[in-house]
Structure formats: C-alpha cells, structure tokens
Design an enzyme around this catalytic site. Structure first.
Site, PDB file in Angstrom:
ATOM      1  N   HIS A 181       1.501   3.796   7.061  1.00 37.35           N
ATOM      2  CA  HIS A 181       0.899   4.719   6.104  1.00 37.35           C
ATOM      3  C   HIS A 181       1.300   6.163   6.405  1.00 37.35           C
ATOM      4  CE1 HIS A 181      -2.622   2.054   4.464  1.00 37.35           C
ATOM      5  NE2 HIS A 181      -1.467   1.699   4.012  1.00 37.35           N
ATOM      6  N   SER A 185       0.807  -1.214   0.000  1.00 33.87           N
ATOM      7  CA  SER A 185       0.000   0.000   0.000  1.00 33.87           C
ATOM      8  C   SER A 185       0.841   1.264   0.000  1.00 33.87           C
ATOM      9  CB  SER A 185      -0.946   0.005   1.189  1.00 33.87           C
ATOM     10  OG  SER A 185      -0.219   0.005   2.388  1.00 33.87           O
ATOM     11  N   ASP A 223      -7.676   6.070   5.110  1.00 30.13           N
ATOM     12  CA  ASP A 223      -7.719   4.818   5.875  1.00 30.13           C
ATOM     13  C   ASP A 223      -8.958   4.644   6.744  1.00 30.13           C
ATOM     14  OD1 ASP A 223      -5.374   4.082   4.786  1.00 30.13           O
ATOM     15  OD2 ASP A 223      -4.128   4.612   6.501  1.00 30.13           O
TER      16      ASP A 223
END
Lengths: 194, 196
Positions: free
Chosen positions: A101, A61, A127
């Site tokens: 992230h 990701s 998210d």
C-alpha cells in the site's frame, strides 16, 4: 536398480534407457536448475536488503496501478527514509501475507524514528482497520520492502495456484513442469553432441 | 546416397516435431519477443524528465483542537481549508505511462517531529483521461491531523503536488511539481462548527 516395470509404472521408462552417466547428468542438470534459482533469490536478498525482493500483488487494493498477478521488485535500504507517496510492502502482526500500500502520512522525530500511515489507492479508508488491534501507526521494522520496479502479469501463475489450490497437486501441472525440465535437458544434450 | 540420407533425416526430424514441441516453440518465441519489447519500452523512457509547473492556493484556513478517537483520546490539531490546484499534466504522458497518481502533501516541522508529511488530497489519472487539473475551492479529501498540537500559529507549512508514475513496465519514479504554496495557520482555535 529398478525393474523396468516399476519405471514404466511411474512414467519414467525414459530412465531405463539411460546408462549410469546419463542418469547422473540428468540429475545434476536438475540440481543445477534448482540451486541456481535459489542462488539468484538469496543473492537478490543480499543486494536489495529486502527479505523478499520480488513479490506478486495478491489483491486489487492498489488498482488501477497494480492488478492481481503483477510483479513488484523491492528494495529495503535502511538509510533511505520513508516518505509520503511511496509504495511500501509491510507485514502486520497476526497477518501472514504482506500488504502492498501507499504511505499517506509520515511523522519523523529528531532521532530518525518514524511512524507512518498507509492506504490502498483503491480503498476508501486508510489501513488502520487492517493493522493489529489498537495499532495506529506502522514503524520502520514493519516494512518488508519498498516498490522500485513493476512488471505486469508475470506472477499470474501464483494467483491461479492460490485461487485453485487443487491445481498444485494436479498431474497436468507437474507433467508440464517435468516436460519442461526434460526438454531443457535434452536440448542441452543435443547441442553438446552436435 | 548422401542426399537420400539427409532427406530421410529431415523427414524423421519433422515427424519427431510433435504438436507439443511446436506449441512450445511458438510460446517461447512469443514470450521472448514480448519480454524484449517490454524492456525496450522501459529503457526508452528511463531517463525522461517528468517535471512540470503547478499552481497551488489555499483559502478558508481554520484550526480546531479536537480528539482523533481512532488514535487516542488526546486532543490534536486539525487543520481545515479549501484548496485550488491548477496544472496541465498532459506532457507527462508517453507510451510507458499507464497512470499518474497525484497527491498533495503538506510538509512542516513541529515541536514533536522534525518532519511531518500529510497527504491532503489525491487523484488518479489514467492514460487517455483528461490530464488538465483545475480544482477550485475544494475541501480536503483527507483530514489534516497533526501529531500533537504543532499547527497552532504555524507560519511555514508547505503545500506541494507530487506524482508517482505508474509505468506499463519499469521503475516507479516520484516527482515533485514546480510551484509550492506556503500555508499559515491562525494562532487561535476556532470554536465554530465547520463543514469539512
């Protein structure tokens, strides 16, 4: 202690050739390797303030920045504020594996309390779909660490073992590890005798 | 006699060098060489300056007051604008820059929060790609939601471009470009339908 046959059966006939001192030496050598690894890990935890100072990237990701199997070094100093653009590692309730992230939104109050939103570089949406049900923001306590250093590819063994769990119990894998330890041990002994 | 013993010893040693030992030696040498080169790559770029000029502009600034249902039913301020960003990031690249992650942040103070940072737009530039940024009159990539009603009549919202340097190996520094834009919001909400 053990009969020679049983040692041969376990593939440890080398041990029958050793005397007591050599056995102890081999055992201590092994204990040394294990405990120094543990000491380094716990020491890093103290120095970095993070409960897991080194993590392996497990998902794509954050591509093309981080690929699966890349290694990240984390710190988690309380006094350093969370800011937009930095890469954090956080845990979400109900998910065991921490997520790596980027922070895209920060709202910090006068008392220093902060709420923020994250998104993976390679994802199209933020998210909120990954957070716990009804959770719209992350807070300071969700953070496990913040990415400070990057080394590519080194964690690939973890990925392989995750993708093929059978490998963990396979003999060739442990054979290789055992050989590695024996090799290190013998090397040291040889050097000591020289 | 001595020579013979030595020759014998060498022969035995060679025979003892099994395929595994050779393989191990080759792998170990390769790995340590790679590790050393990677470290040199990191060390040689550790003190680099990654700053450069950026010019940012904004137009068609309007403000709405609508609920962001993902967060709550309460109405929040939603800024809508078009942006221009111009910068040449070519000089930032070197042998230890794998990728630049560019992001345009709006930073401001509001009644609810001492500090707000909202990323409005971002872009990934990989090594070898064109690193000349020239966007004109582009809509925002992400919604400019405030945490409350702090944008109404706000006269000092700062827009700035930053980049996160993703190395081949090493630290992950973030730099803020020189050149910001001061954004002012109208003191009335628009009732018109707007294209985002």
């Amino acid at each position: 202690m053990f009969s020679k046959e049983s040692l041969v059966f376990w593939g440890l006939e080398d041990l029958s050739r050793m005397n007591f001192r050599q056995l102890i030496y081999q055992f201590l050598n092994f204990a040394m390797i294990v405990s120094s690894a543990l000491m380094i890990w716990k020491g890093l935890m103290v120095v970095t303030g993070s409960e897991s100072p080194i993590v392996v990237v497990l998902s794509g990701s954050m591509e093309p920045a981080f690929h699966r199997g890349d290694l990240l070094f984390l710190t988690n100093y309380e006094q350093e504020p969370i800011r937009a653009g930095e890469i954090v590692v956080f845990k979400v309730e109900g998910r065991e594996i921490p997520i790596v992230h980027r922070v895209i939104k920060v709202h910090e109050k006068d008392d220093g309390s902060v709420k923020f939103l994250t998104k993976g570089d390679n994802n199209n949406v933020d998210d909120r779909g990954l957070y716990a049900n009804g959770q719209a923001w992350l807070t300071r306590k969700d953070v496990v660490g913040r990415a400070r250093g990057f080394v590519p590819f080194v964690g690939i063994v973890t990925i392989i073992m995750n993708d093929y769990p059978k490998l963990k119990v396979s003999t060739p894998f442990w054979d290789y590890l055992a050989l590695l330890f024996l090799y290190i041990g013998n090397d040291k002994k040889r050097n000591a005798l020289r | 006699m001595n020579l013979l013993v030595i020759a014998l010893k060498i022969l035995i040693d060679l025979a003892m060098h099994t395929a595994f030992a050779r393989l191990n030696a080759v792998c170990a040498f390769n790995l340590s060489t790679l590790a050393a080169l990677t470290f040199l790559c990191f060390a040689s770029t550790f003190f680099n300056d990654y700053n450069t000029q950026v010019s940012i502009n904004a137009a068609n600034v309007v403000l709405k007051n609508v609920p962001d249902y993902i967060v709550s039913r309460e109405k929040n301020d939603l800024g809508i604008l078009k942006i221009d960003v111009t910068s040449d990031l070519e000089p930032l690249f070197n042998w230890n820059v794998k990728q630049l992650f560019l992001y345009l942040t709006a930073e401001y103070e509001s009644k609810n929060n001492k500090l707000n940072q909202v990323v409005l737009w971002d872009k990934i530039i990989k090594r070898g790609e064109k690193a000349l940024i020239k966007i004109k009159n582009e809509p925002l990539k992400y919604y400019f939601w405030d945490d409350g009603n702090g944008l109404l009549g706000h006269k000092n919202v700062t827009l700035y471009l930053s980049w996160n340097i993703i190395p081949n190996a090493g630290t992950l520094p973030r730099w803020v470009g020189t050149g910001t834009h001061r954004l002012t919001f109208p003191s009335e909400y628009t009732q018109m339908r707007t294209n985002f």
